[in-house]
Each structure stands twice: as structure tokens, then as C-alpha cells.
Design a protein around this motif. Structure first.
Motif, mmCIF file in Angstrom:
data_model
loop_
_atom_site.group_PDB
_atom_site.id
_atom_site.type_symbol
_atom_site.label_atom_id
_atom_site.label_comp_id
_atom_site.label_asym_id
_atom_site.label_seq_id
_atom_site.Cartn_x
_atom_site.Cartn_y
_atom_site.Cartn_z
ATOM 1 N N TYR A 50 -96.903 10.313 35.186
ATOM 2 C CA TYR A 50 -95.988 10.477 33.954
ATOM 3 C C TYR A 50 -95.883 11.973 33.788
ATOM 4 O O TYR A 50 -96.722 12.918 34.113
ATOM 5 N N GLY A 51 -94.863 12.309 33.102
ATOM 6 C CA GLY A 51 -94.880 13.793 32.629
ATOM 7 C C GLY A 51 -95.006 14.222 31.238
ATOM 8 O O GLY A 51 -95.527 13.427 30.661
ATOM 9 N N PRO A 52 -94.773 15.301 30.960
ATOM 10 C CA PRO A 52 -95.332 15.805 29.491
ATOM 11 C C PRO A 52 -94.500 15.117 28.396
ATOM 12 O O PRO A 52 -95.202 14.976 27.469
ATOM 13 N N ASP A 53 -93.610 14.421 28.884
ATOM 14 C CA ASP A 53 -92.988 13.592 27.673
ATOM 15 C C ASP A 53 -93.431 12.036 27.494
ATOM 16 O O ASP A 53 -93.052 11.311 26.854
ATOM 17 N N GLY A 54 -94.414 12.001 28.247
ATOM 18 C CA GLY A 54 -95.175 10.567 28.385
ATOM 19 C C GLY A 54 -94.258 9.580 29.113
ATOM 20 O O GLY A 54 -94.560 8.427 29.019
ATOM 21 N N ALA A 55 -93.204 9.916 29.978
ATOM 22 C CA ALA A 55 -92.236 9.158 30.725
ATOM 23 C C ALA A 55 -92.780 9.126 32.146
ATOM 24 O O ALA A 55 -93.188 10.133 32.403
ATOM 25 N N GLN A 56 -92.485 8.097 32.545
ATOM 26 C CA GLN A 56 -92.717 8.316 34.342
ATOM 27 C C GLN A 56 -91.845 9.244 34.846
ATOM 28 O O GLN A 56 -90.560 9.945 34.281
ATOM 29 N N LEU A 57 -92.104 9.978 36.012
ATOM 30 C CA LEU A 57 -91.374 11.109 36.404
ATOM 31 C C LEU A 57 -89.729 10.944 36.916
ATOM 32 O O LEU A 57 -89.460 9.987 37.424
ATOM 33 N N VAL A 76 -104.149 13.117 31.609
ATOM 34 C CA VAL A 76 -104.642 12.015 30.746
ATOM 35 C C VAL A 76 -104.523 10.993 31.907
ATOM 36 O O VAL A 76 -103.516 10.659 32.573
ATOM 37 N N ILE A 77 -105.722 10.232 32.155
ATOM 38 C CA ILE A 77 -105.992 9.167 33.206
ATOM 39 C C ILE A 77 -106.445 7.663 32.482
ATOM 40 O O ILE A 77 -107.274 7.780 31.862
ATOM 41 N N ALA A 78 -105.654 6.745 32.798
ATOM 42 C CA ALA A 78 -105.934 5.286 32.331
ATOM 43 C C ALA A 78 -105.874 4.400 33.618
ATOM 44 O O ALA A 78 -105.419 4.839 34.570
ATOM 45 N N HIS A 79 -106.684 3.237 33.478
ATOM 46 C CA HIS A 79 -106.695 2.203 34.368
ATOM 47 C C HIS A 79 -106.440 0.946 33.844
ATOM 48 O O HIS A 79 -106.857 0.636 32.579
ATOM 49 N N ASP A 80 -105.949 -0.125 34.771
ATOM 50 C CA ASP A 80 -105.997 -1.433 34.028
ATOM 51 C C ASP A 80 -107.018 -2.197 34.824
ATOM 52 O O ASP A 80 -108.125 -1.718 35.031
ATOM 53 N N CYS A 81 -107.078 -3.466 34.946
ATOM 54 C CA CYS A 81 -108.121 -4.325 35.291
ATOM 55 C C CYS A 81 -108.400 -4.773 36.840
ATOM 56 O O CYS A 81 -108.900 -5.649 37.132
ATOM 57 N N ARG A 82 -107.233 -4.195 37.530
ATOM 58 C CA ARG A 82 -107.157 -4.597 38.873
ATOM 59 C C ARG A 82 -108.437 -4.182 39.780
ATOM 60 O O ARG A 82 -109.274 -3.136 39.345
ATOM 61 N N SER A 121 -100.902 16.289 23.815
ATOM 62 C CA SER A 121 -99.898 17.305 24.504
ATOM 63 C C SER A 121 -100.451 17.781 25.755
ATOM 64 O O SER A 121 -100.283 18.912 26.412
ATOM 65 N N ALA A 122 -100.705 16.759 26.707
ATOM 66 C CA ALA A 122 -101.030 16.778 27.822
ATOM 67 C C ALA A 122 -99.605 17.211 28.859
ATOM 68 O O ALA A 122 -98.626 16.932 28.416
ATOM 69 N N TYR A 123 -100.185 17.764 30.038
ATOM 70 C CA TYR A 123 -98.862 18.175 31.045
ATOM 71 C C TYR A 123 -98.568 16.838 31.714
ATOM 72 O O TYR A 123 -97.441 16.585 32.110
ATOM 73 N N SER A 124 -99.444 15.905 32.030
ATOM 74 C CA SER A 124 -99.252 14.825 32.807
ATOM 75 C C SER A 124 -100.178 13.616 32.368
ATOM 76 O O SER A 124 -100.884 13.777 31.823
ATOM 77 N N GLY A 125 -99.693 12.478 33.223
ATOM 78 C CA GLY A 125 -100.547 11.427 33.006
ATOM 79 C C GLY A 125 -100.607 10.438 34.215
ATOM 80 O O GLY A 125 -99.535 10.756 34.994
ATOM 81 N N ILE A 126 -101.891 9.814 34.388
ATOM 82 C CA ILE A 126 -101.790 8.806 35.620
ATOM 83 C C ILE A 126 -102.219 7.548 35.147
ATOM 84 O O ILE A 126 -103.200 7.217 34.232
ATOM 85 N N MET A 127 -101.298 6.726 35.749
ATOM 86 C CA MET A 127 -101.872 5.579 35.124
ATOM 87 C C MET A 127 -102.163 4.477 36.620
ATOM 88 O O MET A 127 -101.349 4.533 37.432
#
Length: 568
Positions: A154-161, A85-91, A132-138
């Protein structure tokens, strides 16, 4: 290679039409751009934007993402299938960096679930778990200056690595081909192949539905007057929806700060820890006679709060003070399990521990960083030893419900509004509530000082500080906790006990009168931070003790570094 060779090599492969070439021609510090590769740590990569291997740009983003992709391929078919999963802020360039990440993942045959519009960090964490993604990028630089950006993984638990995984990805990144040679397919091609899927409202609605678990006071006092500012960031939509769903409609918005703006024009730093960011909110508060002022940082993982004191003036609560209020309110209102536990960091106030002992609830400490709190939550789930109740850190980060695994300012806004309404019903403000806690548990005061020591000389100075305090602790030290050696030393007797936390170059000194201080080199910036905590018999007494402790420690730092003003 030296920095000039790195720059020459980069320019040889950079496309002729690339705008970064023009930026480099006007760059006042080319050595800083090419002196080293960006370091990948537990918070991913973060730094100033610009050309070069030590700056945030599409090429360093591509390389970091390629490292993640290769790591996922090591983990096997399930990891690849679950995707990112990939999301971004306003920068500046956040949306472009998010797309580059998705394209690189697609190049390696990994599917991305991409938020097309900006989103807060906690929603990204929620989405990883929800899908239930394996990773995330913010893509965010949180509360850093406008010329910064970053990529958090982010890891599979939704936490930073955790450190071990981050270290493995960092090693893999070193094997990735030269960043300027990474040429991913076009977005439309990847969409047609099913490697990019856009997501949005379904995730938002599921997240907002989960917020109903946050409220403990169902009888809303609808006349609670709130002023809210997202500080030009991402929180506006989710905070308004969350407050309205909880019955809070009397919300005044700081109009100058409600729209996303990567330049953050009304504040020096978009950090709700800084009292200066409340300048406009206080003006609005005085006009509206607001009970509470709320400010979230650009990616909405930190919350700052200001309330009226006994003189009717707005004062900004510290992260420690707000955390103690939230903790006490939660424990007082909630039906507590027999094995309940709260989690805080080693530099967070001991007031929390005093409160939890009154409720027969366990307090567990972690290293600094919310990823370590998330690790503990995961451990609780696996072992069943404890039931998570609350997690927080002194830097204005809080988590009430674990459907998110990072600090969550949106949860916190709804919870704090609920808490303020409860106190108002008793004829009290949150400031009154804080004074009640001080009266009952002791007058705890804390502070943080930070020294920016850049370059090799700065690194040498930080090493000198750590060595000096490690070898020669202050004479009144009762216990020295050395997290690099992972041992707690009772200084008068010399006896030692193990510390069951990961290794880190951090020192904490505890005194017999419940005072303490901690020295921690920053993991993301060229800084060394000094945390102080005391307990007094009154506000004046605790402030005096705090000032004395700060002076003693920082004068020693000044003698070691020659940094004038360190002891002031």
C-alpha cells in the motif's frame, strides 16, 4: 536460466536445515516452482506456498520487501522516517511472512509498525493513514484457496499501489541480490534499535470510532435479526464491535466458522461471491428467522449478503445488486453536495448509473481493481472537482467513507445492517427494495464467466481470444471500447474518441439495447474473465437476454480455444 538450473542454484544456497528442502523432495511439480520469478504487480505478489522462486515462502517475501525498501530509499529521508505498517491475516505462514517483512525493512534502516495479531485488510489501510506511514504491507491471499498466500503493498494514501509505482518496485526487485542470501537481523535486535514497533488497540479503537460516520438511520430497529459469518477469517472482532456500537445486538454467529482457520474447513473457497459459502448461514437463518445473512471473506474486504425473497427463501444477492441497493439508500438518505460523485468499475452494472442520474450525481468509471477507485478519491481531494460519495465493484467490494482507501467489508456490514433496518421499518426486506429498483430503473442482470488457461498454451489462447474479438466484434456492436488502444470506437461509423483511463488489455462491447460484455485477462491468475450485462422489461426478459448473450460469446470462445463447455 531454465527451471532446473534455477532449482540447482536455489538448493546450493538454501540452508541445510531449511524445511523447504524436504518440501521440494515431495513437490510433484518442481518445474512450476522454478520456471519463473514471482511477478510483482499492483496487488504485490500472490501465489501458492512452497519452495522455489515462483512460490510464496520466506525468501520470495524477503526479496519483494527488499524491493519496497530500496524504492523507499529512492524517495528520500521522509519516506524512510515515516516507515511501513504491516498486518497479516489467518493464513498459513502469514504471521511469519509479516515478521520477515519487518526484519528486511529494519535491515535497510526502515521502521515497521507491526500488528502482532491478525487484522483485516481495511484496518491496515486505515492504519497507514492514521500513522502517516509511507507504505503498508498486508500478508493475505484474500479469498484464494488455503494453499495460497500473498503480499500486498500500500502507498501513503492507504491504497494499493498504482501501476506506475508497482512497475518501479518490480524493476528494483530484479536488482535485489539472490533471495536466499538475504539474511536480516533478529527481531529482538531490531526492536531494541527501534525498527520494530508493535501496534494494536489504539488503531482498532480509532477505526471503530470512525464507523459512526457510516450510519444514516440513527433510529435503530433493534429487532433486526442478523446472522453473521467471517468464514474462518479476520472480521469477527471488528464486525461485532461495529454492529454493537450501532445498536445491533440481535446477531447470531455461525459457530462452525467464527474462529480463524487457514484451512477454511467448512467451505470449498472462502469467497462470499460464491453462493455455496452461505450453506451454514442459511441453516442458522432459518432457525433464527433472520432478516439478513452476512458473510465476509478471510481478510474482510469483501461482503456477501443473503436475504429472503417473496417466497420466504434465502437468496444471495450479487455484488451488483447489493451495490445498487447501498447506493440508492445512501443517495436517498444523505444530504448531497452539488458536485457529488460515485465511482464504479467498467465491469460493474449500469444500474448504478441509472440511479445516480435520478439524483443529479455523477458516475465515473475506472478499470477493474479498487486501487483505481482509490486513485480517483485521491484525485478528488487534490482537485476539489468532485466529492466522493460511494465506490464499488461487482466482486462484492464497497467503500462508503474514505477514511479507508480499499474495499471495506466492516464498513459495509454496519451500513447494510442500517439499510436493512430502515427497510424493515417500512415493512420491506432488501429483496423488496431490489424489486422496487428494478421496477423503477429497469431489470438489470449481470454475470461473470471465467476460463482458467494455464501455461504458455493458455497465454497463447488468451491472446488469440483478444485478437479475434478486437479484429472482428459481434455484428450488433454499437461501441467497442479498447482499453489497450485507449479509444472508444463507434463501430457503424468508424469514428473514434479517446478513453481517459490507463492502458489495459481489456475490451468492452456495447449494444443498442443497453446490453454489453467485457473481456479481461486476469492480472493475478492464469484466467480470462468474461463479464455480461443486460437490461430487460422483466426478470424473465432480462434473464433470457443474458442467457442468449452469454451463449453467443462463449460459443465463439469455444471455437477459438477448443475449450469444451465454454459456451455452456
Amino acid at each position: 536460466m531454465d527451471w532446473k538450473s534455477n532449482m540447482t542454484h536455489w538448493l546450493e544456497h538454501l540452508p541445510i536445515e531449511d524445511p523447504l528442502r524436504i518440501e521440494l523432495q515431495n513437490e510433484p511439480n518442481p518445474e512450476g516452482c522454478f520456471c519463473k520469478n514471482m511477478e510483482f504487480g499492483t496487488a504485490g505478489i500472490r501465489g501458492r506456498m512452497g519452495p522455489g522462486i515462483n512460490r510464496m515462502n520466506i525468501y520470495t517475501v524477503r526479496k519483494a520487501t527488499a524491493g519496497l525498501a530500496k524504492y523507499m530509499m529512492e524517495q528520500g529521508h521522509d519516506a524512510i522516517k515515516r516507515g511501513v505498517v504491516i498486518a497479516h491475516d489467518c493464513r498459513h505462514l502469514s504471521q511469519e511472512f509479516a515478521m520477515e517483512s519487518a526484519k528486511i525493512l529494519g535491515m535497510y534502516g526502515i521502521r515497521s509498525f507491526l500488528f502482532k495479531d491478525l487484522r483485516p485488510t481495511p484496518v491496515l489501510s486505515f492504519a497507514v493513514r492514521y500513522l502517516s506511514a509511507y507504505s503498508g504491507i498486508m500478508i493475505t491471499a484474500s479469498h484464494n484457496p488455503p494453499d495460497y498466500n500473498g503480499l500486498k503493498v500500500y502507498g501513503p494514501d492507504g491504497a494499493q499501489l498504482p501501476p506506475k509505482t508497482a512497475d518501479r518496485i518490480a524493476d528494483i526487485i530484479q536488482t535485489v541480490e539472490f533471495e536466499c542470501l538475504l539474511e536480516p537481523p533478529h527481531e529482538k535486535e531490531l526492536q531494541q534499535q527501534g525498527f520494530i514497533t508493535y501496534i494494536g488497540k489504539q488503531i482498532d479503537n480509532a477505526y471503530l470510532d470512525s464507523l459512526t460516520a457510516i450510519r444514516l438511520n440513527k433510529k435503530v430497529q433493534k429487532d433486526l435479526r442478523i446472522v453473521f459469518t467471517p468464514l474462518h477469517g479476520t472480521a469477527m472482532h471488528h464486525v461485532r464491535k461495529g454492529l454493537n456500537a450501532a445498536g445491533f445486538y440481535n446477531v447470531t454467529l455461525v459457530k462452525e466458522q467464527i474462529y480463524p482457520d487457514p484451512n477454511f474447513p467448512t467451505v470449498e473457497l472462502p469467497n462470499p461471491e460464491e453462493h455455496a459459502v452461505f450453506e451454514l448461514a442459511i441453516q442458522y437463518g432459518e432457525e433464527a428467522d433472520a432478516d439478513i445473512l452476512l458473510a465476509t471473506d478471510p481478510d474482510a474486504d469483501r461482503l456477501g449478503v443473503a436475504v429472503k425473497n417473496s417466497s420466504g427463501e434465502y437468496v444471495v444477492l450479487t455484488g451488483n445488486q447489493l451495490g445498487a441497493l447501498m447506493l440508492h439508500y445512501l443517495l436517498k438518505q444523505k444530504s448531497l453536495p452539488r458536485n457529488g460523485a460515485i465511482i464504479k468499475t467498467i465491469v460493474t452494472s449500469e444500474l448504478g448509473r441509472a440511479i445516480t442520474s435520478d439524483f443529479s450525481v455523477r458516475t465515473l468509471d475506472t478499470l477493474t481493481g479498487f486501487k483505481f477507485i482509490a486513485e480517483k478519491i485521491d484525485e478528488f481531494e487534490r482537485t476539489g472537482e468532485f466529492k466522493f460519495l460511494f465506490g464499488y465493484e461487482e466482486s462484492c467490494g464497497y467503500l462508503i467513507a474514505d477514511f479507508v482507501r480499499d474495499k471495506d467489508a466492516i464498513q459495509s456490514v454496519v451500513f447494510v445492517a442500517d439499510m436493512a433496518a430502515y427497510y424493515k421499518k417500512q415493512g420491506k426486506s432488501l429483496y423488496d427494495g431490489l424489486m422496487d429498483l428494478f421496477e423503477k430503473y429497469g431489470y438489470f442482470q449481470e454475470s461473470v464467466q471465467s476460463l482458467k488457461l494455464e501455461g504458455k498454451e493458455g497465454s497463447d489462447q488468451i491472446a488469440r481470444i483478444m485478437d479475434a474479438f478486437r479484429m472482428d466484434p459481434p455484428s450488433q456492436t454499437l461501441v467497442l471500447e479498447d482499453y489497450l488502444a485507449r479509444e472508444s470506437i463507434h463501430v457503424p461509423s468508424g469514428t473514434k474518441a479517446p478513453i481517459d483511463l490507463p492502458k489495459a488489455n481489456v475490451l468492452k462491447f456495447k449494444f443498442a439495447d443497453d446490453s454489453w460484455f467485457c473481456i479481461r485477462p486476469s492480472g493475478t491468475e492464469s484466467k480470462c474473465k468474461f463479464y455480461f450485462g443486460v437490461k430487460g422489461k422483466s426478470i424473465a426478459d432480462s434473464r433470457g437476454k443474458l442467457s442468449k448473450l452469454e451463449k453467443e460469446v462463449m460459443e465463439k470462445v469455444e471455437s477459438l480455444t477448443g475449450y469444451m463447455g465454454a459456451g455452456k
